[in-house]
Design a protein around this motif. Structure first.
Motif, short mmCIF file in Angstrom:
data_model
loop_
_atom_site.label_atom_id
_atom_site.label_comp_id
_atom_site.label_asym_id
_atom_site.label_seq_id
_atom_site.Cartn_x
_atom_site.Cartn_y
_atom_site.Cartn_z
N ALA A 43 15.31 -2.38 0.18
CA ALA A 43 15.60 -1.42 -0.89
C ALA A 43 15.44 -2.06 -2.27
O ALA A 43 15.05 -1.40 -3.23
N LYS A 44 15.73 -3.34 -2.39
CA LYS A 44 15.59 -4.03 -3.67
C LYS A 44 14.12 -4.11 -4.09
O LYS A 44 13.79 -3.96 -5.28
N LEU A 45 13.25 -4.37 -3.13
CA LEU A 45 11.83 -4.41 -3.45
C LEU A 45 11.31 -3.02 -3.80
O LEU A 45 10.51 -2.85 -4.73
N GLU A 46 11.76 -2.02 -3.06
CA GLU A 46 11.36 -0.64 -3.38
C GLU A 46 11.77 -0.30 -4.81
O GLU A 46 10.99 0.29 -5.58
N ALA A 47 12.99 -0.65 -5.19
CA ALA A 47 13.46 -0.35 -6.55
C ALA A 47 12.63 -1.11 -7.59
O ALA A 47 12.34 -0.57 -8.67
N ALA A 48 12.25 -2.35 -7.27
CA ALA A 48 11.45 -3.13 -8.22
C ALA A 48 10.09 -2.48 -8.46
O ALA A 48 9.57 -2.51 -9.59
N VAL A 49 9.51 -1.89 -7.42
CA VAL A 49 8.23 -1.20 -7.58
C VAL A 49 8.42 0.07 -8.41
O VAL A 49 7.65 0.36 -9.34
N ARG A 50 9.45 0.82 -8.10
CA ARG A 50 9.68 2.07 -8.84
C ARG A 50 9.98 1.80 -10.32
O ARG A 50 9.62 2.61 -11.19
N VAL A 87 7.29 -4.75 -10.01
CA VAL A 87 6.31 -5.22 -9.04
C VAL A 87 5.28 -4.12 -8.86
O VAL A 87 5.65 -2.94 -8.67
N ALA A 88 4.01 -4.45 -8.92
CA ALA A 88 2.96 -3.45 -8.76
C ALA A 88 2.89 -2.99 -7.31
O ALA A 88 3.02 -3.79 -6.38
N GLU A 89 2.66 -1.68 -7.12
CA GLU A 89 2.57 -1.17 -5.75
C GLU A 89 1.37 -1.76 -5.03
O GLU A 89 1.37 -1.88 -3.80
N GLU A 90 0.34 -2.17 -5.76
CA GLU A 90 -0.82 -2.80 -5.12
C GLU A 90 -0.42 -4.09 -4.41
O GLU A 90 -1.01 -4.47 -3.39
N VAL A 91 0.58 -4.79 -4.96
CA VAL A 91 1.08 -6.00 -4.30
C VAL A 91 1.69 -5.65 -2.95
O VAL A 91 1.43 -6.29 -1.93
N VAL A 92 2.52 -4.60 -2.92
CA VAL A 92 3.13 -4.17 -1.67
C VAL A 92 2.06 -3.69 -0.70
O VAL A 92 2.14 -3.97 0.51
N ASP A 93 1.05 -2.99 -1.18
CA ASP A 93 -0.02 -2.52 -0.31
C ASP A 93 -0.72 -3.70 0.38
O ASP A 93 -1.04 -3.64 1.57
N ASP A 94 -0.94 -4.79 -0.36
CA ASP A 94 -1.59 -5.94 0.25
C ASP A 94 -0.68 -6.60 1.28
O ASP A 94 -1.14 -7.05 2.33
N GLN A 95 0.61 -6.63 1.00
CA GLN A 95 1.55 -7.17 1.97
C GLN A 95 1.55 -6.33 3.24
O GLN A 95 1.50 -6.87 4.36
#
Length: 832
Positions: A249-256, A260-268
């Motif tokens: 949830a902390k990472l989700e909040a950081a993207v929102r 943190v760019a959502e493209e970073v999460v997409d690559d992960q």
């Protein structure tokens, strides 16, 4: 099934949930896209699975130092295939191994878990291990990236190291396994040059992923991820364990919030799904377009959709650019794990000294088997490398099993600081808060351990306590010592009487201390020989978030006359035998994850024992059962010294094979062994003000010994066999070197031909020579064998401010039996 299409179907919450554990060992399933749970497990000598428990036994191979001592990439590849077979049997997709950190100092606590002091040998053995595991459809996870070469303050220490040293020494094995196609990599706890590794963008993203083209997944060491944005932007892909921690949830909040760019999460997520495809955890969903398919090229959206290989493809070789699903059940020819463990052990045993040809033993009618490792060998090191095999063959059992020689046993001395768990069958009883039984499971001895998950039939939500129950019938009358090992609240009963009820506290800041170096509380009880007593040890505990941590034991030591008497008994036993064999060993308090060694001496009075036995019997063989170098002050007084490392579950069977000549000791040293600790060029592993500076640069191991002009007890690459060899000729074509060797003895044998490369000009800050190739050959008596190695391009290169540069000129290649035993030389000319 196209990975990009799958990513497009996921909302941000679903994406971030895939990036951290649901529990100690697994990533979450997402059935609607065909994703099952991705299960991880520690190695490197076996596969624990999700339940670190004696109730879930594993094959236990020899330690990584032993694997490297074979200098045999095909044998190591076979070991990797066995580990993959074990992983599939236990439902494991990702094996958290091998360890590619280096033997920078012999004091390193996990020395036994690393392969070698040499980056080239580490890389070649590590690559074979990775390839073998992944050929079986299971991901290997080389670790710990990078410079995690000691244990002291490992969570917080900063390693200061020059870029050239990183590139040429500590990163080199990781670069090699990336080229071999590793599907995952583990990020270390420590910092490098001021940046914590889980946040190290320059090393994890810029170098590993961009420069090297690593298309796999980077997972944190357990609890190593301690931030949200910095780890995500630093190149980490998965934070373990879960579900708590800095992501989710902390990472989700950081993207929102745009941190943190959502493209970073997409690559992960892309890397998680790619790994799931490779190990068969991502399958077609009925009605969905397409099906899981092999990735055919480098990472990225353009390369994540390829033709479907079919619903049940045969596994092919692993590679850095290809993908396969896990083999279908029954599709492989099963590997005999017991036989392979025995073979690897014998091939790793390293004969350091054999004056007068004492070994192999011939015409021997009686053997005095002496030492603490004779009946209770150390088959593995402590920490995450531990597994529970369903059998252990001790040297005593192995030698007595031959049946053609009388074996007289005397332990001589006991160097252990803590008694071993009481060796009687017990059972673990799981209780709720009211004392009602939730289930029972058998134990081989008085040790209970479940780390991650409890047995499937135990309701974790109701767990309030775990109790070890057993009956012990003493063989001796007197005061017996009992050792309660574990952290937390305990109650101990002997025959119904409460002898302890309280807390045992665990010092230190390392969260792994509770099972790596747990605290101890000692008790004594007066027992009568032949009169059984009932033992109960209750530990108050609970599972949290589906994760369990149960780890405690009841050790035992019977009354003893003391070391003076037992050493005297051993000496008398040795004097009356044809041959004396002393099994000397380290203890769990000396070699383990979580702490470094304080010295190189054998613990306890073992040096004294060896010296006195050798005086009583001039035909004494010392077997050193240790994962890392020990001092040998008695070396010149014994004719034969055999190093068995931590030999795995078939220790005694393999030892009997080698001692009596049924197998040849095939090992060569993967690290230099000192005569005195003061001689070791790089020894200290203790941080100063939170920092360890790698001031020695490129000069570790034999490289440092040579430049320092010091002579060790045994050089890197040393090892004797049971036959003799001549080195006949060497020929060079380009950077290809061909050598002819002949077995000049009377027995079949195996030789490890080693190739060392010296540059055209010597620089005191650089190695005089480096290992650049090796080849293991077998030959019958009188047979000549020709072997060819291809010297790698990197062997002729150095790192500069402008990148890699080939050093032009005439390089000297020396061919021989070890770094200190060259037999032939030739010139290799390269242009810049």
């Amino acid at each position: 099934m196209d990975i990009e299409e799958l990513i497009g179907t996921l909302d941000l919450g679903a994406k971030t949930r895939l990036l951290t554990g649901t529990d100690m060992w697994s990533l979450p399933a997402l059935p609607r896209i065909g994703l099952g749970p991705l299960v991880m497990s520690d190695g490197p000598i076996g596969v624990r699975g999700e339940r670190w428990s004696p109730g879930d036994p594993s094959i236990a191979l020899p330690s990584p130092t032993a694997l490297a001592a074979t200098w045999d990439v095909e044998l190591v590849r076979r070991a990797g295939r066995l580990l993959a077979q074990e992983a599939r049997r236990k439902g494991v997709h990702v094996l958290l191994a091998p360890t590619l950190n280096l033997h920078r100092s012999p004091l390193g606590g996990r020395h036994f878990e690393c392969f070698s002091e040499d980056p080239y040998l580490t890389g070649e053995i590590g690559a074979a291990y990775v390839e073998g595991v992944q050929e079986g459809g299971v991901a290997a996870t080389p670790k710990h990236f990078v410079a995690n070469d000691f244990e002291t303050d490992r969570f917080t220490v900063n390693v200061t190291v020059a870029e050239g040293t990183l590139r040429e020494v500590y990163l080199a094995p990781f670069e090699r396994v990336v080229r071999a196609g590793a599907w995952a990599l583990m990020s270390a706890y420590n910092a490098v040059n001021g940046t914590t590794m889980t946040e190290h963008r320059a090393l994890q993203r810029d170098l590993l992923k961009d420069e090297w083209g690593f298309d796999g997944l980077v997972v944190s060491d357990w609890t190593a991820a301690r931030s949200t944005e910095a780890t995500a932007d630093g190149g980490l892909d998965v934070a373990m364990p879960g579900p708590y921690g800095p992501w989710g949830a902390k990472l989700e909040a950081a993207v929102r919030d745009g941190r943190v760019a959502e493209e970073v999460v997409d690559d992960q997520v892309r890397r998680v799904l790619r790994l799931a495809l490779r190990v068969g955890a991502l399958r077609p969903v009925p009605g969905s377009p397409g099906s899981p398919a092999a990735l055919a090229s480098a990472p990225g959206p353009a390369s994540t959709s390829v033709p479907d290989p079919g619903p049940d493809p045969d596994p092919g070789p692993g590679s850095g650019t290809g993908l396969k699903v896990a083999p279908r059940a029954g599709g492989d020819v099963p590997i005999d794990g017991v036989a392979l463990a025995r073979e690897v052990a014998a091939r790793s045993f390293t004969l350091l000294r054999n004056e007068g040809g004492l070994l192999p033993l011939e015409g021997v009618r009686s053997v005095a088997l002496i030492g603490p490792g004779a009946a209770q060998p150390r088959i593995m090191g402590g920490g995450s490398a531990q597994v529970y095999p369903d059998r252990i063959v001790s040297p005593l059992e192995g030698l007595r099993g031959r049946g053609d020689v009388e074996v007289r046993h005397a332990p001589g001395t006991d160097p252990r600081i803590r008694p071993a768990p009481l060796a009687v069958p017990c059972r673990a009883v799981f209780l709720d808060a009211g004392g009602e039984s939730l289930g029972e499971h058998p134990l081989a001895d008085a040790e209970a351990r479940w780390v991650g998950r409890l047995p499937a039939d135990v309701d974790a939500d109701r767990l309030g306590a775990v109790e070890i129950r057993g009956t012990y019938t003493p063989e001796m009358t007197g005061s017996h010592l009992f050792s309660l090992v574990g952290a937390g609240a305990f109650a101990v009963r002997i025959d119904g009487e409460v002898v302890f009820d309280g807390f045992v506290t665990s010092p230190g800041g390392d969260p792994a201390t509770a099972f790596l170096a747990p605290p101890e509380h000692r008790l004594t009880a007066a027992l009568t020989a032949g009169v059984p007593v009932e033992l109960r040890v209750r530990h108050l505990t609970a599972a949290s978030g589906g994760m369990a941590f149960v780890s405690f034991s009841l050790g035992h030591a019977a009354p003893s006359p003391g070391d003076d008497a037992t050493i005297a008994e051993a000496v008398a036993t040795a004097a009356g035998a044809d041959v004396a064999i002393v099994i000397a060993c380290t203890t769990p308090e000396v070699e383990s994850e979580g702490f470094d060694r304080t010295d190189l001496a054998l613990p306890g009075r073992q040096d004294e024992l060896i010296t006195r036995v050798a005086r009583a019997n001039p035909r004494t063989v010392v077997v050193v059962n240790a994962g890392s170098p020990v001092l040998m002050p008695w070396l010149e007084h014994v004719p034969a010294v055999l190093l068995t490392w931590f030999p795995g579950q078939e220790a005694g069977a393999a030892l009997a094979d080698v001692l009596f000549g049924d197998a040849e000791p095939g090992g060569r040293l993967p690290t230099t062994w000192p005569l005195r600790a003061s001689d070791v060029p790089v020894l200290d592993v203790t941080p100063t003000d939170g920092e360890v500076v790698y001031r020695e640069g490129l000069l570790i191991g034999y490289r440092a010994w040579e430049r320092a002009g010091r002579v060790p007890a045994f050089w890197f690459g040393h090892g004797l066999g049971y036959t003799t060899w001549s080195y006949d000729s060497v020929a060079v074509t380009g950077t290809t070197v061909t050598v002819a060797v002949t077995n000049t003895g009377g027995r079949p044998g195996r030789e490890v031909v080693q190739f060392y490369l010296a540059p055209p000009e010597q620089d005191p800050l650089r190695p005089a020579r480096i290992l650049a190739g090796f080849s293991a050959v077998d030959a019958a008596p009188g047979q000549t064998v020709i072997t060819t190695v291809y010297l790698p391009e990197r062997a002729f290169q150095v790192w500069t401010e402008r990148g890699w540069r080939t050093v032009p000129g005439e390089h000297t290649v020396e061919v021989g039996r070890g770094v200190a035993d060259p037999r032939l030389s030739a010139t290799v000319t390269v242009t810049g």
